[in-house]
Scaffold this active site. Structure first.
Site, PDB file in Angstrom:
ATOM      1  N   GLU A 245       0.858  -1.189  -0.068  1.00 55.82           N
ATOM      2  CA  GLU A 245      -0.040   0.002   0.001  1.00 55.82           C
ATOM      3  C   GLU A 245       0.979   1.236  -0.066  1.00 55.82           C
ATOM      4  OE1 GLU A 245      -3.492  -1.967   2.630  1.00 55.82           O
ATOM      5  OE2 GLU A 245      -2.211  -0.490   3.434  1.00 55.82           O
ATOM      6  N   LYS A 247       2.127   4.390   1.602  1.00 56.33           N
ATOM      7  CA  LYS A 247       2.367   4.912   3.018  1.00 56.33           C
ATOM      8  C   LYS A 247       2.216   6.707   2.976  1.00 56.33           C
ATOM      9  CE  LYS A 247       5.137   4.613   6.960  1.00 56.33           C
ATOM     10  NZ  LYS A 247       5.013   5.762   7.847  1.00 56.33           N
ATOM     11  N   ARG A 252      -2.390   8.909  12.188  1.00 55.03           N
ATOM     12  CA  ARG A 252      -3.357   7.701  12.130  1.00 55.03           C
ATOM     13  C   ARG A 252      -4.603   7.860  12.887  1.00 55.03           C
ATOM     14  NH1 ARG A 252      -0.649   2.447  12.928  1.00 55.03           N
ATOM     15  NH2 ARG A 252      -2.280   0.623  13.016  1.00 55.03           N
ATOM     16  N   ARG A 267      -3.306   7.877  17.715  1.00 50.84           N
ATOM     17  CA  ARG A 267      -2.574   6.779  17.740  1.00 50.84           C
ATOM     18  C   ARG A 267      -2.124   6.454  19.096  1.00 50.84           C
ATOM     19  NH1 ARG A 267       2.926   5.109  15.595  1.00 50.84           N
ATOM     20  NH2 ARG A 267       3.801   4.435  17.780  1.00 50.84           N
ATOM     21  N   GLU A 297      -5.135   6.761   7.510  1.00 52.53           N
ATOM     22  CA  GLU A 297      -4.251   7.646   7.704  1.00 52.53           C
ATOM     23  C   GLU A 297      -4.938   9.101   7.250  1.00 52.53           C
ATOM     24  OE1 GLU A 297      -1.427   7.096   9.228  1.00 52.53           O
ATOM     25  OE2 GLU A 297      -0.076   8.844   8.767  1.00 52.53           O
ATOM     26  N   PHE A 337      -7.338   1.794   5.552  1.00 53.86           N
ATOM     27  CA  PHE A 337      -6.464   0.804   5.070  1.00 53.86           C
ATOM     28  C   PHE A 337      -6.783  -0.731   6.041  1.00 53.86           C
ATOM     29  CE2 PHE A 337      -3.482   3.350   7.773  1.00 53.86           C
ATOM     30  CZ  PHE A 337      -3.565   2.530   8.782  1.00 53.86           C
ATOM     31  N   ARG A 412       4.411  -4.563  16.971  1.00 57.30           N
ATOM     32  CA  ARG A 412       5.132  -4.315  16.063  1.00 57.30           C
ATOM     33  C   ARG A 412       5.714  -5.614  15.661  1.00 57.30           C
ATOM     34  NH1 ARG A 412       7.415   0.505  14.410  1.00 57.30           N
ATOM     35  NH2 ARG A 412       6.987   1.364  16.469  1.00 57.30           N
ATOM     36  N   LYS A 418       7.384  -1.332   6.656  1.00 58.37           N
ATOM     37  CA  LYS A 418       7.370  -0.125   5.903  1.00 58.37           C
ATOM     38  C   LYS A 418       8.781   0.049   5.452  1.00 58.37           C
ATOM     39  CE  LYS A 418       8.569   2.172  10.230  1.00 58.37           C
ATOM     40  NZ  LYS A 418       8.531   3.271  11.315  1.00 58.37           N
TER      41      LYS A 418
HETATM   42  P1  AMP Z   1       5.758   5.101  11.154  1.00 64.11           P
HETATM   43  O1  AMP Z   1       5.155   6.138  12.027  1.00 64.11           O
HETATM   44  O2  AMP Z   1       6.813   5.406  10.293  1.00 64.11           O
HETATM   45  O3  AMP Z   1       6.469   3.801  12.160  1.00 64.11           O
HETATM   46  O4  AMP Z   1       4.992   4.204  10.256  1.00 64.11           O
HETATM   47  C1  AMP Z   1       3.806   3.815  10.773  1.00 64.11           C
HETATM   48  C2  AMP Z   1       2.572   4.546  10.397  1.00 64.11           C
HETATM   49  O5  AMP Z   1       2.460   4.849   9.094  1.00 64.11           O
HETATM   50  C3  AMP Z   1       1.311   4.132  10.848  1.00 64.11           C
HETATM   51  O6  AMP Z   1       1.104   4.232  12.258  1.00 64.11           O
HETATM   52  C4  AMP Z   1       0.294   4.594   9.891  1.00 64.11           C
HETATM   53  O7  AMP Z   1       0.127   6.189  10.877  1.00 64.11           O
HETATM   54  C5  AMP Z   1       0.910   5.485   8.694  1.00 64.11           C
HETATM   55  N1  AMP Z   1       0.498   4.874   7.555  1.00 64.11           N
HETATM   56  C6  AMP Z   1       0.569   5.517   6.370  1.00 64.11           C
HETATM   57  N2  AMP Z   1       0.013   4.755   5.445  1.00 64.11           N
HETATM   58  C7  AMP Z   1      -0.368   3.539   5.944  1.00 64.11           C
HETATM   59  C8  AMP Z   1      -0.934   2.300   5.565  1.00 64.11           C
HETATM   60  N3  AMP Z   1      -1.280   2.188   4.069  1.00 64.11           N
HETATM   61  N4  AMP Z   1      -0.978   1.391   6.277  1.00 64.11           N
HETATM   62  C9  AMP Z   1      -0.583   1.402   7.528  1.00 64.11           C
HETATM   63  N5  AMP Z   1      -0.032   2.420   8.164  1.00 64.11           N
HETATM   64  C10 AMP Z   1       0.158   3.481   7.512  1.00 64.11           C
END
Ligand code: AMP
Length: 579
Positions: A245, A247, A252, A267, A297, A337, A412, A418
């Site tokens: 998907e 990002k 969130r 979150r 998101e 999502f 996690r 990611k």
């Molecule tokens: P990070 O904050 O860099 O650890 O990345 C995780 C966060 O990416 C999640 O908590 C979401 O807020 C965001 N996010 C953006 N797009 C997506 C997606 N398609 N699926 C899941 N999380 C996403």
């Protein structure tokens, strides 16, 4: 239990910053607590009346509390103010003015709790005076020590510094004699976000009751998190055929729909519904389900040009005032999502593919509620192309998802992976550090009284914050001044509870604020305690700079974990380029 007994435990907890000691004090406390009051004791230990998502606040600033103390002690407000200015702690002031032994019946924990709940629920005309009256009455019925802790609780200054994992381990010890119940308690907590409820269920129904806890509309589910990898090929190796998907770099949101009622949680399980009326509307009108819990998101986006705004623009929507104007200026779109609940059915144990298909079914096209863009593939090149396309559209990267994985609340792991864009000479991701202290400025910074910050990451295994960086760049002059003010509010005389540090900053502060920090790499260091081994070698960030200050969506425990740092250290050797 008598409130005086709980206060004895608070005193013991306050006098230690060692987690193991906290753990044994708490487990002894939980053994003494009655079944029907365990939830209240847990909330008080968490320094709240209800879990944050219920939005219950006492709503009494220091000034009002001073008035209540004056009324209870039968003295002038100015005299109380004077002592407050001298002591700087409303709790100590109350203790001093209410030193006469109380004549009434001793207070029970439940009585104090109910009174505080009543105060929080007092609203409407004349409510300020009624709140003061109620608190004055409670204080006049308490002894000096009780008054100290009641007052500190009301002004939000209890500062026991107990983390939820420590509470869960202490509960386990109280019931099972060891820490073995923690994983099950954690799973229960992750699904309902209410540790009081978990503790009460445990006491009344045993561990089987915890295993039966299910998702419930209105109770936020603690969010699933993603691991990182550095190359598309690694994703295919790990997941095989998977969903990939876009990002999105926004906020969130977990949306709960129950008929016409919409709740939107952040979150960290905070209620954001009032901040996002546009999203609540979209969920009300574009979701074909009576009841649902789904995630997405939220992002400020121009509908005409489909241009997505950077995080700094979106985050301005997280505010309590001027909501309507901001909603007009920067309307949000929600890219959904995942679906966790639908019409009476908890879907968290269903495979991702099934949840996502059901999500596709219930979102009515058009409007600001959209589906996250995705492809399903096991082809590395296709993923790389999709990644490049997303980057060229200004997105952060991609998120790969394992097709048969359940939704693991609060976890996690590699069910979600990611892959972010990284530049040469930068780490593959930012590190979220929690601030635990600061250093007075030198040279140019003398005038601000702050020159660098001491940042820590979270050791979730030991519920401890371990230092990783001294950060001195990335803030504007104005923000240095603000940061200092913010940190001074949480200033402590000694190293705060749960902080592990070899470095002694000029000022310690209670871990509260999370900042996103960019660095060139993770290096070995004998100065920092992150992953420090028996030879005294830990990890540090090289050339750290603040990328995003005050992550309003993250609690201290949401900071990057020590385990993540260990993995990032291993990954950086492989480069950092996505291909
Ligand atoms: P990070 O904050 O860099 O650890 O990345 C995780 C966060 O990416 C999640 O908590 C979401 O807020 C965001 N996010 C953006 N797009 C997506 C997606 N398609 N699926 C899941 N999380 C996403």
């Amino acid at each position: 239990m008598l409130f005086a007994h709980l206060v004895e435990y608070f005193e013991k907890l306050e006098s230690t910053s060692k987690r193991l000691e906290m753990f044994s004090i708490l487990s002894e406390l939980f053994q003494r607590v009655e079944k029907d009051e365990i939830d209240k004791v847990i909330y008080l230990c968490e320094e709240q009346l209800q879990p944050p998502f219920r939005g219950v606040e006492i709503g009494m600033a220091e000034k009002l509390v001073e008035r209540a103390i004056a009324r209870a002690a039968g003295t002038a407000e100015s005299t109380v103010r004077e002592r407050y200015n001298a002591l700087g702690d409303a709790g100590l002031v109350a203790e001093e003015f209410l030193s006469q032994p109380s004549t009434g019946a001793p207070l029970a924990v439940a009585t104090v709790y109910e009174e505080l709940l009543q105060i929080s629920g007092t609203s409407g005309e004349g409510s300020v005076d009624r709140k003061i009256g109620r608190l004055a009455d409670l204080l006049s019925r308490s002894n000096a020590k009780e008054a100290r802790y009641i007052t500190r609780f009301v002004v939000g200054n209890l500062r026991l510094g107990i983390g939820d994992p420590t509470l869960m381990e202490a509960l386990s010890k109280a019931i099972a004699g060891d820490r073995s119940l923690r994983p099950t308690l954690e799973r229960g907590y992750n699904i309902c976000s209410d540790l009081g409820l978990v503790a009460k269920t445990l006491m009344n129904q045993g561990i089987a009751g915890i295993e039966r806890l299910e998702a419930h509309v209105g109770n936020p589910i603690r969010m699933a998190l993603a691991e990182r990898l550095t190359r598309a090929a690694e994703i295919v190796e790990k997941l095989g055929r998977c969903s990939v998907e876009s990002k999105y770099d926004g906020l969130r949101c977990q949306v709960h729909k129950n008929g016409n009622r919409i709740d939107i949680f952040s979150r960290n399980q905070e209620r954001m519904t009032d901040m996002f009326p546009d999203l609540a509307d979209a969920a009300r009108t574009h979701l074909v389900a009576e009841q649902a819990i789904f995630e997405g998101e939220a992002l400020a986006m121009n509908e005409e040009t489909e241009e997505m705004q950077p995080f700094q623009v979106t985050v301005q929507r997280k505010r309590k005032h001027g909501v309507d104007q901001m909603a007009k200026d920067f309307p949000l779109s929600l890219f959904a999502f995942d679906l966790l609940y639908r019409d009476g059915k908890d879907l968290t144990k269903q495979p991702y593919e099934d949840r996502r298909n059901q999500l596709d079914e219930i979102i009515r096209p058009g409007g600001r509620l959209r589906l996250a863009n995705r492809i399903v593939t096991d082809d590395t090149e296709e993923i790389e192309l999709f990644f490049d396309e997303n980057i060229s559209h200004g997105l952060e990267g991609i998120m790969a998802k394992k097709l048969d994985s359940p939704y693991q609340a609060g976890a996690r792991n590699f069910n979600w992976i990611k892959l972010k864009r990284s530049y040469k000479g930068e780490l593959i991701d930012t590190v979220d550090v929690v601030l635990v202290g600061y250093f007075l400025g030198r040279g140019m910074r003398v005038k601000f009284g702050i020159g660098a910050l001491l940042g820590a990451v979270y050791d979730d295994q030991h519920d401890t914050f371990r230092t990783i960086a001294k950060i001195g760049s990335g803030l504007t002059e104005e923000n240095w001044v603000k940061v200092r003010q913010m940190l001074d509010e949480g200033r402590t005389e000694h190293k705060p509870a749960r902080v592990d540090s070899l470095i002694e900053p000029d000022v310690w502060t209670t871990p509260t604020y999370v900042f996103s920090v960019l660095a060139d790499e993770i290096t070995k260091s004998t100065m920092h305690t992150c992953n420090r081994n028996s030879e005294g070698v830990g990890f540090a960030l090289r050339f750290p700079r603040i990328k995003e200050w005050v992550r309003v969506d993250k609690k201290p425990e949401d900071a990057t974990t020590v385990t993540e740092i260990v993995k990032m250290f291993a990954q950086q050797k492989g480069g950092g380029a996505p291909k």
